[in-house]
Structures are given as structure tokens and as C-alpha cells.
Design a protein around this motif. Structure first.
Motif, PDB file in Angstrom:
ATOM      1  N   LYS A 125      25.803  15.760  53.194  1.00 38.01           N
ATOM      2  CA  LYS A 125      24.876  15.764  51.959  1.00 38.01           C
ATOM      3  C   LYS A 125      23.935  14.714  52.195  1.00 38.01           C
ATOM      4  N   VAL A 126      22.563  15.322  52.024  1.00 38.57           N
ATOM      5  CA  VAL A 126      21.294  14.704  52.491  1.00 38.57           C
ATOM      6  C   VAL A 126      20.430  14.530  51.360  1.00 38.57           C
ATOM      7  N   ALA A 127      19.398  13.648  51.486  1.00 41.13           N
ATOM      8  CA  ALA A 127      18.659  13.470  50.319  1.00 41.13           C
ATOM      9  C   ALA A 127      17.045  13.299  50.833  1.00 41.13           C
ATOM     10  N   GLU A 128      16.158  13.659  50.346  1.00 36.84           N
ATOM     11  CA  GLU A 128      14.451  13.468  50.704  1.00 36.84           C
ATOM     12  C   GLU A 128      14.280  12.080  50.844  1.00 36.84           C
ATOM     13  N   GLY A 129      14.646  11.250  49.781  1.00 41.75           N
ATOM     14  CA  GLY A 129      14.345   9.929  49.809  1.00 41.75           C
ATOM     15  C   GLY A 129      14.903   9.067  48.786  1.00 41.75           C
ATOM     16  N   THR A 130      14.363   8.009  48.232  1.00 43.33           N
ATOM     17  CA  THR A 130      14.753   7.407  47.136  1.00 43.33           C
ATOM     18  C   THR A 130      13.991   7.046  46.048  1.00 43.33           C
ATOM     19  N   LYS A 131      14.274   6.871  44.933  1.00 46.24           N
ATOM     20  CA  LYS A 131      13.357   6.379  43.591  1.00 46.24           C
ATOM     21  C   LYS A 131      14.114   5.125  43.029  1.00 46.24           C
ATOM     22  N   MET A 132      13.272   4.223  42.608  1.00 43.33           N
ATOM     23  CA  MET A 132      13.905   3.084  41.989  1.00 43.33           C
ATOM     24  C   MET A 132      13.471   3.062  40.390  1.00 43.33           C
ATOM     25  N   PHE A 133      14.342   2.786  39.729  1.00 43.63           N
ATOM     26  CA  PHE A 133      14.454   2.460  38.091  1.00 43.63           C
ATOM     27  C   PHE A 133      14.767   1.227  37.817  1.00 43.63           C
ATOM     28  N   THR A 134      14.082   0.680  36.930  1.00 45.08           N
ATOM     29  CA  THR A 134      14.417  -0.787  36.311  1.00 45.08           C
ATOM     30  C   THR A 134      14.810  -0.482  34.941  1.00 45.08           C
ATOM     31  N   ILE A 135      15.985  -1.044  34.637  1.00 47.61           N
ATOM     32  CA  ILE A 135      16.401  -1.277  33.060  1.00 47.61           C
ATOM     33  C   ILE A 135      16.497  -2.718  32.631  1.00 47.61           C
ATOM     34  N   GLU A 136      15.752  -3.027  31.844  1.00 49.75           N
ATOM     35  CA  GLU A 136      15.445  -4.412  31.368  1.00 49.75           C
ATOM     36  C   GLU A 136      16.903  -4.730  30.301  1.00 49.75           C
ATOM     37  N   ASN A 137      17.139  -5.899  30.509  1.00 47.68           N
ATOM     38  CA  ASN A 137      17.980  -6.570  29.381  1.00 47.68           C
ATOM     39  C   ASN A 137      19.457  -5.770  28.864  1.00 47.68           C
ATOM     40  N   VAL A 138      19.936  -5.165  29.944  1.00 49.30           N
ATOM     41  CA  VAL A 138      21.073  -4.272  29.657  1.00 49.30           C
ATOM     42  C   VAL A 138      22.407  -4.947  29.147  1.00 49.30           C
ATOM     43  N   ALA A 139      22.923  -4.977  28.024  1.00 48.89           N
ATOM     44  CA  ALA A 139      24.392  -5.523  27.828  1.00 48.89           C
ATOM     45  C   ALA A 139      25.485  -5.035  28.477  1.00 48.89           C
ATOM     46  N   ILE A 140      26.268  -6.031  29.328  1.00 51.74           N
ATOM     47  CA  ILE A 140      27.128  -5.746  30.065  1.00 51.74           C
ATOM     48  C   ILE A 140      28.328  -5.710  29.208  1.00 51.74           C
ATOM     49  N   THR A 141      28.526  -4.707  28.713  1.00 56.21           N
ATOM     50  CA  THR A 141      29.822  -4.558  27.652  1.00 56.21           C
ATOM     51  C   THR A 141      30.034  -3.156  27.537  1.00 56.21           C
ATOM     52  N   ASN A 142      31.491  -3.083  27.136  1.00 55.18           N
ATOM     53  CA  ASN A 142      31.855  -1.588  26.766  1.00 55.18           C
ATOM     54  C   ASN A 142      31.169  -0.765  25.867  1.00 55.18           C
ATOM     55  N   GLY A 143      30.607   0.288  26.254  1.00 57.17           N
ATOM     56  CA  GLY A 143      29.947   1.415  25.382  1.00 57.17           C
ATOM     57  C   GLY A 143      28.614   1.256  25.527  1.00 57.17           C
ATOM     58  N   THR A 144      27.979   0.357  26.400  1.00 59.90           N
ATOM     59  CA  THR A 144      26.370   0.483  26.691  1.00 59.90           C
ATOM     60  C   THR A 144      26.056   1.648  27.308  1.00 59.90           C
ATOM     61  N   HIS A 145      24.836   2.274  26.915  1.00 60.78           N
ATOM     62  CA  HIS A 145      24.471   3.372  27.636  1.00 60.78           C
ATOM     63  C   HIS A 145      22.900   3.088  28.059  1.00 60.78           C
ATOM     64  N   PHE A 146      22.601   3.666  29.204  1.00 60.69           N
ATOM     65  CA  PHE A 146      21.203   3.700  29.714  1.00 60.69           C
ATOM     66  C   PHE A 146      21.087   4.924  30.498  1.00 60.69           C
ATOM     67  N   THR A 147      19.793   4.998  30.945  1.00 64.52           N
ATOM     68  CA  THR A 147      19.434   6.407  31.814  1.00 64.52           C
ATOM     69  C   THR A 147      18.673   5.771  32.926  1.00 64.52           C
ATOM     70  N   CYS A 148      18.754   6.578  34.109  1.00 65.09           N
ATOM     71  CA  CYS A 148      17.964   6.302  35.386  1.00 65.09           C
ATOM     72  C   CYS A 148      17.425   7.725  35.547  1.00 65.09           C
ATOM     73  N   GLY A 149      15.986   7.957  34.840  1.00 64.64           N
ATOM     74  CA  GLY A 149      15.344   9.057  34.921  1.00 64.64           C
ATOM     75  C   GLY A 149      16.317  10.123  33.968  1.00 64.64           C
ATOM     76  N   ASP A 150      17.007  10.937  34.833  1.00 57.95           N
ATOM     77  CA  ASP A 150      17.813  12.233  34.100  1.00 57.95           C
ATOM     78  C   ASP A 150      19.101  11.817  34.090  1.00 57.95           C
ATOM     79  N   LEU A 151      19.482  10.654  34.698  1.00 60.04           N
ATOM     80  CA  LEU A 151      20.909  10.340  34.786  1.00 60.04           C
ATOM     81  C   LEU A 151      21.373   9.336  33.816  1.00 60.04           C
ATOM     82  N   ALA A 152      22.333   9.874  32.933  1.00 63.01           N
ATOM     83  CA  ALA A 152      22.727   9.123  31.890  1.00 63.01           C
ATOM     84  C   ALA A 152      24.049   8.511  32.292  1.00 63.01           C
ATOM     85  N   ILE A 153      24.192   6.862  32.046  1.00 60.51           N
ATOM     86  CA  ILE A 153      25.253   6.188  32.522  1.00 60.51           C
ATOM     87  C   ILE A 153      25.650   5.558  31.361  1.00 60.51           C
ATOM     88  N   SER A 154      27.199   5.255  31.134  1.00 57.75           N
ATOM     89  CA  SER A 154      27.660   4.270  30.286  1.00 57.75           C
ATOM     90  C   SER A 154      28.511   3.404  30.976  1.00 57.75           C
TER      91      SER A 154
END
Length: 268
Positions: free
Chosen positions: A144-173
Motif C-alpha cells: 500500500k503506497v501513498a503519493e504524500g501526506t496532508k495535515m488537518f487541524t481540528i480545534e478544541n475537540v471534546a475528548i469524550t464518547n460520542g464526539t464527531h469530527f472530520t479530516c477532509g472527507d474522513l469522518a471520525i468519532s
């Protein structure tokens, strides 16, 4: 006895190798090591716990370094990679010998990816015939290879169960956050588990910062999943109710198949 000594001598004095890699023009493939181990003298019956020179089980191990012409290596799929042939120049099939050791199963062994290159071990339980001077190996590596990397900054994330945020098109909980016992240890640590319907292997790393901008030391402990449910767990050196998260994601991630055709011997 003479045959055993010759094999050990060969495995010790290997200095350089010749490589032919057809169909892998975009990859630099170089043999960097060769180890040949015969059964200990006087021990013709090879058992699971048999160890010879270098305290290794009998057999042959070739180490090769692979590097892409561009881009980064993300991972190597050992299960989808395959050694098809492993012979000497006398026609001996080294894959035909049965391995009784779990540490020397025929095929690709230890795989160590370092982004710009990877070291792979190719193993066989058989030994070269008397008078053999070269080894021939063919197969394929699934990388598995990649062309490079891209950084995303998500400010003030609540570190608790049920928090949702995105990194570009990537949805994470966040599915779990809090003190828990570390794997293989009775010590408790603050851990955070992230989940996504997308394979999180596209996520290179996560970094955490407190309200004052100080980086919180963190370590990725475990990851995995499948069928639309993936997870990644980080352990933080200190607990955090909220944090800035800097995510580094791989770009243009894809899987490629690298054909391997190696011929290696004692010299140039």
C-alpha cells in the motif's frame, strides 16, 4: 560434516549480490542480506526447537530492501504477498522442505516498512544442494503506497464518547475515552479510541495539544477492523477533557503489486 561447514561458511561470507527484477522498473529492489543455516552437527533430526548458527532454525533467509521511485510506503500486506519459487542453480526446490519451526515458515517473513523503503525477509526451510552458488526467487509483494501526506487541524475537540469530527472527507468519532489498563500491563493510562466507517490506515498519525499549545505525548497502541468498521487507539501521557488534534492523512492511497525476481550469490 563437510557439507554442514560449507553452508555455514557461505552464509557468513556473503558480501554482495546481483538482482534481476523484471516488471518492477518503478521500484528499487536490492538484496541486502543472506543467511544459510544447516542443522547442528550430529543432529540430523530437525525438531521444532532445533537451532543452528546464529541461533536460528535450519533454512535460508534472503533480505531485500525495496524503495519506490516516488511516494511513500504505508504498509505491506503479508497475507496477499506470495513467494512463488525459491530454488538454487542446481534446481533444488527450497520451498519443498517442510518447516517444523514457527519462526521459519516458507514465504515472506518479517516485513519492516519505513515509508521511503521497506525491508522484507524471504524464507525457505530447505538448503541449497552441494556445489550450488546462486539462489533464484520469484513472487509478488502487495504494497500500500501513498503519493504524500496532508495535515488537518481540528480545534478544541471534546475528548469524550460520542464526539464527531472530520479530516477532509474522513469522518471520525470517539467511541471510548478514559483511564484503562494498557495492553500487557496492569498500569492504567488515559486512552482514546477513534472509529470510522473508512479504513483508518489512510490516517498516518494524530497529534494532540492542550489549551496552552503544548503537545501531549501520545502513542498509537492498536488499530484494525473491517467491513465498514475500523478503530484506532491512542494512549495519552496525561488525561485531557479537550484538545487540538492535528491529523496527518495519506493522499492518493492505493495498493500496488510488485513482481519480485531475484538472483543472488556470493559475489557481483
Amino acid at each position: 560434516m563437510k557439507h554442514t561447514c560449507r553452508l555455514l561458511f557461505w552464509g557468513f561470507l556473503i558480501a554482495s549480490f546481483h538482482l534481476a527484477a523484471s516488471g518492477a522498473d518503478e521500484w528499487n529492489i536490492q538484496v541486502t542480506g543472506l543467511r544459510i543455516v544447516a542443522p547442528p552437527a550430529g543432529n540430523q533430526e530437525v525438531k521444532e526447537d532445533t537451532r543452528g548458527a546464529f541461533f536460528q532454525p535450519p533454512g535460508v533467509t534472503v533480505v531485500a530492501t525495496i524503495a519506490p521511485a516516488s511516494g511513500k510506503i504505508v504498509s505491506i500486506d503479508q497475507f496477499d504477498s506470495k513467494v512463488e519459487t525459491f530454488t538454487d542453480d542446481r534446481g533444488t526446490d527450497l520451498l519443498a522442505a517442510k518447516s517444523v519451526s514457527p519462526f521459519n515458515k516458507p514465504g515472506f517473513g518479517t516485513l519492516d516498512a519505513k515509508e521511503s523503503f521497506a525491508n522484507v525477509e524471504i524464507q525457505a526451510a530447505g538448503l541449497p544442494a552441494r556445489g550450488a552458488t546462486a539462489l533464484n526467487i520469484t513472487g509478488k509483494l502487495s504494497v500500500k503506497v501513498a503519493e504524500g501526506t496532508k495535515m488537518f487541524t481540528i480545534e478544541n475537540v471534546a475528548i469524550t464518547n460520542g464526539t464527531h469530527f472530520t479530516c477532509g472527507d474522513l469522518a471520525i468519532s470517539i467511541t471510548k475515552a478514559g483511564m484503562s489498563k494498557a495492553m500487557f500491563s496492569n498500569k492504567e493510562a488515559f486512552s482514546v479510541t477513534f472509529a470510522s466507517a473508512t479504513d483508518l490506515e489512510c490516517l498516518s498519525s494524530l497529534e494532540f495539544f492542550d489549551a496552552q499549545g503544548n503537545q501531549i505525548e501520545a502513542q498509537k497502541n492498536s488499530w484494525g477492523g473491517g467491513l465498514g468498521s475500523y478503530f484506532m487507539e491512542y494512549t495519552l501521557k496525561q488525561s485531557a477533557a479537550r484538545a487540538k488534534i492535528v491529523a496527518t492523512c495519506w493522499t492518493n492511497l492505493k495498493t500496488v503489486e510488485i513482481p519480485i525476481a531475484i538472483k543472488t550469490g556470493m559475489g557481483l
